[in-house]
Motif scaffolding. Structure first.
Motif, PDB file in Angstrom:
ATOM      1  N   ASN A 125      -5.457   0.841  -5.312  1.00 29.49           N
ATOM      2  CA  ASN A 125      -6.033   1.950  -4.539  1.00 29.49           C
ATOM      3  C   ASN A 125      -7.283   1.503  -3.780  1.00 29.49           C
ATOM      4  O   ASN A 125      -7.515   1.915  -2.639  1.00 29.49           O
ATOM      5  N   PHE A 126      -8.065   0.644  -4.442  1.00 27.74           N
ATOM      6  CA  PHE A 126      -9.270   0.129  -3.789  1.00 27.74           C
ATOM      7  C   PHE A 126      -8.910  -0.700  -2.563  1.00 27.74           C
ATOM      8  O   PHE A 126      -9.520  -0.575  -1.491  1.00 27.74           O
TER       9      PHE A 126
ATOM     10  N   SER B 206      -7.550   3.952  13.385  1.00 27.62           N
ATOM     11  CA  SER B 206      -6.801   5.149  12.996  1.00 27.62           C
ATOM     12  C   SER B 206      -5.509   5.294  13.802  1.00 27.62           C
ATOM     13  O   SER B 206      -4.482   5.750  13.290  1.00 27.62           O
TER      14      SER B 206
ATOM     15  N   MET C 284      -6.161  -0.407  -0.813  1.00 33.15           N
ATOM     16  CA  MET C 284      -5.611   0.489   0.205  1.00 33.15           C
ATOM     17  C   MET C 284      -6.737   1.192   0.978  1.00 33.15           C
ATOM     18  O   MET C 284      -6.671   1.339   2.207  1.00 33.15           O
ATOM     19  N   GLU C 285      -7.787   1.615   0.275  1.00 29.30           N
ATOM     20  CA  GLU C 285      -8.919   2.258   0.955  1.00 29.30           C
ATOM     21  C   GLU C 285      -9.611   1.300   1.910  1.00 29.30           C
ATOM     22  O   GLU C 285     -10.016   1.675   3.015  1.00 29.30           O
ATOM     23  N   LYS C 286      -9.743   0.032   1.484  1.00 30.13           N
ATOM     24  CA  LYS C 286     -10.367  -0.954   2.358  1.00 30.13           C
ATOM     25  C   LYS C 286      -9.535  -1.190   3.611  1.00 30.13           C
ATOM     26  O   LYS C 286     -10.061  -1.345   4.721  1.00 30.13           O
TER      27      LYS C 286
ATOM     28  N   SER D 195       1.150   4.235  -2.823  1.00 34.98           N
ATOM     29  CA  SER D 195       0.968   5.647  -2.495  1.00 34.98           C
ATOM     30  C   SER D 195       2.160   6.469  -2.968  1.00 34.98           C
ATOM     31  O   SER D 195       2.004   7.560  -3.540  1.00 34.98           O
TER      32      SER D 195
ATOM     33  N   TRP E 217      -2.990   2.846  12.413  1.00 34.48           N
ATOM     34  CA  TRP E 217      -2.564   3.353  11.110  1.00 34.48           C
ATOM     35  C   TRP E 217      -1.568   4.513  11.276  1.00 34.48           C
ATOM     36  O   TRP E 217      -0.585   4.612  10.541  1.00 34.48           O
TER      37      TRP E 217
ATOM     38  N   GLU F 197      -7.486   0.961   5.020  1.00 31.96           N
ATOM     39  CA  GLU F 197      -7.609   2.143   5.872  1.00 31.96           C
ATOM     40  C   GLU F 197      -8.912   2.138   6.665  1.00 31.96           C
ATOM     41  O   GLU F 197      -8.960   2.570   7.826  1.00 31.96           O
ATOM     42  N   SER F 198      -9.978   1.636   6.021  1.00 31.37           N
ATOM     43  CA  SER F 198     -11.267   1.608   6.714  1.00 31.37           C
ATOM     44  C   SER F 198     -11.329   0.507   7.777  1.00 31.37           C
ATOM     45  O   SER F 198     -12.070   0.631   8.762  1.00 31.37           O
TER      46      SER F 198
ATOM     47  N   VAL G  49       0.835  -1.210   0.000  1.00 31.99           N
ATOM     48  CA  VAL G  49       0.000   0.000   0.000  1.00 31.99           C
ATOM     49  C   VAL G  49       0.865   1.253   0.000  1.00 31.99           C
ATOM     50  O   VAL G  49       0.618   2.218  -0.741  1.00 31.99           O
TER      51      VAL G  49
END
Length: 528
Positions: free
Chosen positions: A507-508, A519, A510-512, A22, A522, A514-515, A18
């Motif tokens: 990217n998809f 936090s 990576m977004e998953k 980025s 992360w 992060e969710s 990831v």
């Protein structure tokens, strides 16, 4: 603990991926059109240099450098089996030692390039060719082939003194007759006058509808032929006329005995056929124009008497004698058979080929170089037809004639049947024989029925995949460089759109991630 370790490892690799995505995305957003011009130009230059090197290596060594490196070094590391590379290396290693023999063989070729030879194993017209026509409605013989046979018959079975005997005079006209029924009628007319050996030959070849009937007629011809031969033998020194008669009677007797041996072979009496052929070769050792040794080789292979086959080859596989597909491929069969039961591709890839295995590869290369059309028939990649009455050495007609009778012998010996799959191209080995005649294809089209058979042509070496790939890559990158130079803004938009589409799945992911991750965790990982 093992499960926790694996889970932590997977999570770490995922996060690393990831972060790389980025970083690449941030880097791509800062690129200018000049960078894309430089990138595509450099790629085009590098791929062009690779293309030039690949082409030079292919022209010099006959194979792709990238393909050879991948097969020789990378494939064994990945657990593959190296079969093709040792063959290429070993076959090329002894080409120098055989080049002198090839030059001598070339200098001793006194025959025409496209001389047509009578097929030593030709079938019977009435009992085999005509039966095929009755069943299929197709004519297996061409007019050119039958015309050559008519010339052979006039050469072997007639002489200048035939007009002195009425039966011989009738048969002299019969051999020149084009209509088969007229020839058969003339043969019956000659037999009404006396026992005529050539009349029995014509009836056995063209009127008999079975091999047993043909054999019966040939036995009658043998009685009449031996009587004429003994008579002319006592008178041969009385003048040129009697000498010509004796030469004709000798040809008739040899032809009858050879066809009788072939009848025995076709009727399953193979040992009897072998004895008849051996006796015939001892009685008339100078009559090599009939190539009786090729009949003998086929019969010995049927008996699986490989020691006697080797003895026959030792006598006729000589550099001063004309070669044939039967000689070359039978020698390859014996050498491949000697190593087929012990050969292991895995072991050969580790230790290399032994001396016996290298000899087998050399023999196969030699055979394929002499006649490159045979392997397709032996591997059953091309359908067989009835062989013609005449063949052109190194041509498709000879390949058909050989495979028609010898395919079963290759299948019988386990491991040798697929030997030709180890040879990538038939032209990688060179040049043990005189150059391949250019006129072969034209002559084969005259000998073979092109209506229902596609004549094989001399195989052209195809360009390796990596040459085509590098050529396409060079052209594509050069085009991109030109377009980027001419339209930098537009190509920059296209490049960013392409890269964003390419990295969309990452990217998809990576977004998953992060969710899902907290936090705080992360934030700590990003600091690390």
């Amino acid at each position: 603990s093992g499960i926790i370790y694996k889970s932590v490892t997977i999570i770490t690799l995922s996060l690393t991926l990831v972060f790389l995505v980025s970083a690449v995305s941030m880097f791509l957003n800062t690129l200018t059109p000049k960078f894309y011009v430089a990138l595509t130009g450099t790629s085009s230059l590098i791929s062009g240099l690779i293309l030039i090197f690949e082409w030079w290596y292919f022209r010099k060594y006959g194979t792709s450098f990238i393909e050879q490196v991948s097969v020789s070094h990378l494939r064994p590391l990945l657990g593959g089996v190296d079969t093709a590379a040792p063959n290429n290396n070993n076959s090329s290693s002894s080409s120098n030692s055989s080049s002198s023999n090839g030059e001598t063989d070339s200098s001793r070729q006194s025959v025409s390039e496209c001389k047509v030879w009578r097929n030593p194993l030709n079938l019977f017209r009435g009992a085999e060719y005509n039966r095929y026509t009755w069943v299929t409605g197709r004519e297996p013989l061409t007019y050119y082939d039958m015309n050559l046979s008519a010339q052979d018959h006039q050469t072997f079975f007639t002489c200048d003194s035939d007009h002195l005997r009425p039966a011989d005079a009738i048969m002299q006209k019969a051999w020149r007759e084009r209509n088969p029924q007229a020839r058969i009628s003339a043969a019956h007319e000659a037999l009404e006058l006396e026992d005529c050996a050539t009349a029995y030959i014509l009836l056995a070849e063209e009127e008999a509808t079975t091999i047993m009937e043909a054999e019966r007629l040939f036995k009658q011809a043998l009685k009449a032929g031996e009587l004429c031969y003994r008579r002319s033998q006592t008178l041969q020194h009385h003048g040129t006329q009697y000498e010509a008669q004796h030469r004709r009677d000798t040809n008739v007797l040899v032809y009858i005995k050879r066809r009788l041996a072939m009848c025995s072979r076709k009727l399953g009496r193979t040992r009897e056929a072998v004895k008849m052929m051996r006796d015939l070769m001892k009685e008339f050792p100078l009559l090599s124009m009939f190539n009786i040794h090729e009949n003998l080789l086929e019969s010995l292979l049927e008996l699986q008497n490989y020691a006697d086959v080797q003895a026959v080859l030792a006598k006729y596989d000589d550099i001063s004698l004309p070669k044939s597909a039967t000689i070359c491929y039978t020698a390859a069969l014996l050498k491949a058979r000697a190593v087929s039961d012990k050969f292991s591709p895995e072991a050969a890839s580790r230790r290399g080929l032994s001396t016996a295995e290298m000899n087998a590869v050399e023999a196969i290369h030699r055979a394929v170089e002499f006649n490159p059309h045979v392997p397709k028939y032996l591997l059953e990649m091309k359908s067989l037809i009835l062989p013609p009455e005449h063949i052109l050495k190194r041509g498709d007609s000879e390949a058909i004639a050989y495979a028609f009778f010898h395919l079963q012998h290759w299948k019988r010996v386990e491991g040798t049947y697929n030997s030709f799959r180890m040879i990538p191209y038939p032209l990688e080995k060179g040049h043990l024989f005189y150059p391949y005649p250019i006129c072969t294809e034209t002559a084969d089209r005259e000998l073979l029925p092109t209506v229902f058979h596609e004549v094989s042509v001399y195989p052209k070496k195809e360009l390796p995949f990596f040459i085509l790939f590098t050529a396409g890559l060079c052209s594509f990158t050069a085009m991109l460089a030109l377009l980027t130079h001419q339209f930098p803004e537009l190509m920059g938009v296209f490049a960013k759109a392409f890269l964003s589409t390419l990295f969309a799945p990452l990217n998809f992911i990576m977004e998953k991630v992060e969710s899902i991750l907290p936090s705080s965790l992360w934030h700590q990982l990003t600091r690390i």
